[in-house]
Scaffold this active site. Structure first.
Site, PDB file in Angstrom:
ATOM      1  N   HIS A  87      51.674  20.859  89.555  1.00 54.41           N
ATOM      2  CA  HIS A  87      52.607  19.908  88.971  1.00 54.41           C
ATOM      3  C   HIS A  87      51.923  18.636  88.464  1.00 54.41           C
ATOM      4  CE1 HIS A  87      55.613  22.546  90.551  1.00 54.41           C
ATOM      5  NE2 HIS A  87      56.612  21.727  90.306  1.00 54.41           N
TER       6      HIS A  87
ATOM      7  N   HIS B 158      56.149  47.241  57.095  1.00 52.87           N
ATOM      8  CA  HIS B 158      56.413  45.888  57.588  1.00 52.87           C
ATOM      9  C   HIS B 158      55.610  44.806  56.885  1.00 52.87           C
ATOM     10  CE1 HIS B 158      57.021  42.521  60.323  1.00 52.87           C
ATOM     11  NE2 HIS B 158      55.708  42.414  60.426  1.00 52.87           N
TER      12      HIS B 158
ATOM     13  N   GLU C 167      63.125  24.833  79.425  1.00 48.19           N
ATOM     14  CA  GLU C 167      62.418  23.836  78.616  1.00 48.19           C
ATOM     15  C   GLU C 167      62.207  24.292  77.177  1.00 48.19           C
ATOM     16  OE1 GLU C 167      61.347  23.081  82.895  1.00 48.19           O
ATOM     17  OE2 GLU C 167      61.399  24.850  81.572  1.00 48.19           O
TER      18      GLU C 167
ATOM     19  N   HIS D 173      55.541  40.645  53.441  1.00 50.68           N
ATOM     20  CA  HIS D 173      56.287  41.602  54.264  1.00 50.68           C
ATOM     21  C   HIS D 173      57.465  42.160  53.457  1.00 50.68           C
ATOM     22  CE1 HIS D 173      54.197  38.853  56.969  1.00 50.68           C
ATOM     23  NE2 HIS D 173      54.233  39.802  57.895  1.00 50.68           N
TER      24      HIS D 173
END
Length: 720
Positions: A530, A319, A468, A88
């Site tokens: 869950h 890029h 999280e 890159h």
């Protein structure tokens, strides 16, 4: 003229020509002096004067314009990509001015010691720009990062892989590749710095964390978790330099995004400004102000991707692919760079090498301060920075195990973990706990521990909020920074939110500890959303990640000990919501969980059946064993706190634990995936085949056929 002195001068003249600057009068005065000395035959005096002149020439090299230093960085980076035919080039070409200002004017570092604890940290969050980082490490003099290594960019076994990896390349602080991870992990770096500063003072720890980030970093969702955390905690020594080039792989950024990032960062409690990313004075001024603010700083540096490329500058084509010979030649012409591939003139190389040692004086002063502090405090600081295990850990765990065996109690393993934490927090002063807004459920906080708060970092518990992923990334940063062992909690099903950072912890060999509770259908009424029936298997699939599912408080203590003794492997502790009986009723000085599995109940004679189970299902296996023995079937029980650790044992150890019983049964309230390595493809598995359901745990186990009677029935059918 001829002779050694003449040769020295011919070299000096060539350097003078390349430097394009300096005092002509002083140069030729030196030439006259040396010619006189050479004619007189006084060679020693001639050499002495030559060295003096060398010092003068070095001074001339020090005055190299930043533009020449930046262009050297650009050229070396694009040469690196071009040689590999992969990489890159766009980011190095556009961001070279930013990092040149940072490394030559502000960054406190010394390439003679890339692990100096009080160095400033530089994090390349936009890891695809690795060619620029490797070029920086080479130019500043990091040992091992040679021109030959640049020429081996992205090749097997090189020190210059396709994205920065902290365990491969000296001077690389963090493994970055997936966008967003660098900026998120930097929060952990900055937080660890503030916490250590509160413990050890400015004398030992006071430095900055600098980040170079891209548009992609701030489009990834984890960035929001990270910037919110940093703003809330007021991490004023975190400075993010944003390569604002307005381009993504698909094309202009406007195709997919219209967020004003400076306003976004301001709303999260950051100082945020915009500068011209090719204007050295503006960049330097913004960094100076950032160093004197009371909050983290975001500096949006407007740049041109592929800067200087005649046809690709400012476009997505710059890029992620080599420029090609013609475009490369055009770019170097625009930079007025007349040197060959991988060629850096001496005056520029000397200036970069000086930048690489600019922190030597500060490092020497720091070392002197370290030597002056009390010996016990110094030893403890170095133990923690070297990630050495606390000598108090093993005896503390042994005492807890002995106490538990003396007074057996039924309890959920999440509560057992809380009891263990109360012990190990005293034995391991560097242990820091936390939770993603599930503290009462995870049992990760002891009553006497102090919370970390904005501008009050003298604590050992962190409330991460419902973040999280950001939490897991910050844990990586705290570990990489050094000085702390970190553990934090969430529900096991939410490990999927944290998985990218967990994977990087495993890849980077970071001994982070994840306390994941509510580990099965035993969650009960919250239902299948869950109930992590497949999550354990997914965690076990990650290389270099140990997953422990302990059966009672004794195993929980052993698993915590193994996690805290780990040098380069992260650990998942999968813990139950529901109570389980204590099964280990005899104390053992040996850590039986260390082999991943062990015989809990031996058969009377040669075993016909081996029952293998983990966590809450071990007690179920014990009940099934009793019923099978009553029917005259010799049965043994093997507790498996870590399936993958058992599988990885040497063959003789694994064979001894697995045994030779013709009927093998695996029991776990999750999917079968992974268990065949122990029970065989023809073995019996009692567990889940699909998602769970919403009901009390006591109803779910019979509903899904995970009972002692179900085990007995399957064994009897197999036995004929």
């Amino acid at each position: 003229g001829p002779g050694p002195i003449g040769a020295v001068f011919r070299c000096a003249l060539e350097r003078r020509k390349n430097s394009r600057r300096g005092s002509a009068s002083s140069f030729f005065l030196g030439l006259v002096i040396l010619r006189v000395l050479e004619t007189s035959g006084n060679v020693n005096e001639a050499l002495k004067s030559c060295f003096t002149l060398g010092d003068k020439v070095s001074e001339l090299f020090e005055n190299v314009p930043l533009s020449e230093l930046a262009n050297a960085l650009r050229a070396l980076s694009v040469d690196t990509v071009e040689k590999a035919k992969s990489g890159h080039p766009g980011l190095p070409m556009g961001a070279a001015d930013i990092v040149t200002v940072l490394f030559t004017r502000f960054l406190k570092y010394d390439t003679a010691d890339t692990k100096w604890p009080d160095r400033d940290r530089f994090i390349l969050s936009a890891g695809h720009g690795s060619a620029m980082l490797y070029s920086l490490l080479h130019l500043t003099g990091v040992e091992g990062v040679t021109i030959d290594e640049l020429k081996r960019f992205r090749q097997l076994g090189s020190l210059t892989p396709g994205h920065p990896e902290n365990w491969v390349t000296p001077g690389v602080e963090i493994t970055t590749g997936p966008l967003g991870q660098g900026i998120a992990t930097s929060v952990g770096f900055a937080l660890a710095e503030r916490m250590l500063n509160s413990e050890y003072g400015d004398e030992l720890i006071k430095h900055y964390t600098y980040v170079l980030a891209s548009e992609g970093d701030f489009m990834e969702g984890v960035s929001q978790e990270a910037i919110a955390l940093a703003g809330h905690l007021k991490l004023e020594r975190l400075i993010v330099l944003y390569d604002d080039n307005g381009v993504s792989i698909d094309g202009p950024l406007s195709l997919s995004d219209s967020v004003d990032q400076t306003e976004r960062l301001k709303s999260a409690g950051w100082n945020a400004v915009r500068v011209d990313g090719h204007n050295y004075a503006e960049i330097a001024g913004a960094i100076e102000k950032a160093q004197n603010t009371d909050r983290p700083t975001f500096i949006a540096c407007k740049t041109t991707i592929g800067y200087g490329a005649p046809n690709k500058a400012g476009k997505s084509k710059a890029h992620g692919e080599p420029l090609g010979p013609e475009e490369l030649a055009g770019a170097k012409k625009a930079w007025n760079w007349t040197y060959g591939p991988f060629e850096v003139p001496d005056h520029i190389r000397a200036a970069w090498l000086k930048a690489g040692r600019r922190g030597k004086t500060e490092r020497d002063a720091w070392q002197q301060r370290l030597e002056l502090i009390a010996p016990d405090k110094r030893a403890e600081f170095l133990r923690r920075m070297n990630r050495e295990v606390s000598p108090a850990l093993k005896p503390a765990v042994a005492e807890l195990k002995e106490s538990a065996v003396a007074e057996p109690k039924a309890m959920a393993t999440r509560k057992a973990s809380g009891a263990v934490i109360g012990t190990v927090m005293k034995a391991v002063p560097e242990l820091v706990l936390g939770s993603a807004d599930l503290t009462p459920s995870n049992n990760t906080r002891t009553a006497d521990v102090k919370d970390i708060a904005p501008r009050d970092y003298n604590g050992r518990y962190i409330h991460w909020g419902i973040r999280e992923h950001g939490m897991a990334a910050a844990l990586n940063g705290m570990t990489l920074h050094g000085g702390y062992r970190v553990a934090s909690g969430a529900f096991l099903v939410f490990a999927d939110y944290a998985r990218p950072a967990i994977r990087l912890a495993a890849l980077s060999k970071l001994p982070v500890i994840y306390v994941f509770t509510h580990d099965s259908i035993g969650v009960g009424e919250d239902g299948p959303t869950h109930q992590p029936v497949e999550t354990i298997a997914g965690m076990r699939a990650v290389p270099n990640l140990r997953v422990f599912r302990p059966a009672d408080i004794v195993e929980t203590a052993e698993c915590w000990q193994l996690a805290l003794e780990s040098e380069g492997t992260p650990t998942v502790l999968a813990l139950s919501r529901q109570d389980v009986p204590q099964l280990r009723l005899k104390n053992s000085a040996e850590n039986l969980s260390a082999t991943g599995g062990y015989e809990l109940i031996a058969a009377d004679g040669e075993a016909r059946v081996s029952l293998f189970a983990s966590g809450t299902e071990v007690s179920l296996a014990v009940d099934a064993c009793k019923k099978l023995v009553e029917r005259g079937i010799a049965t043994r029980v093997v507790s498996v706190p870590s399936l993958e650790l058992l599988i990885d044992q040497p063959e003789d150890v694994k064979a001894r634990i697995v045994g030779k019983a013709p009927i093998k049964v695996g029991i776990e309230a999750g999917v079968r995936f992974g268990w065949d390595a122990v029970i065989g493809s023809d073995g019996i598995f009692v567990g889940m085949k699909g998602f769970g359901a919403s009901a009390p745990a006591k109803d779910l186990y019979p509903y899904f056929g995970i009972t002692a009677d179900a085990v007995v029935e399957k064994v009897l059918k197999a036995a004929g």
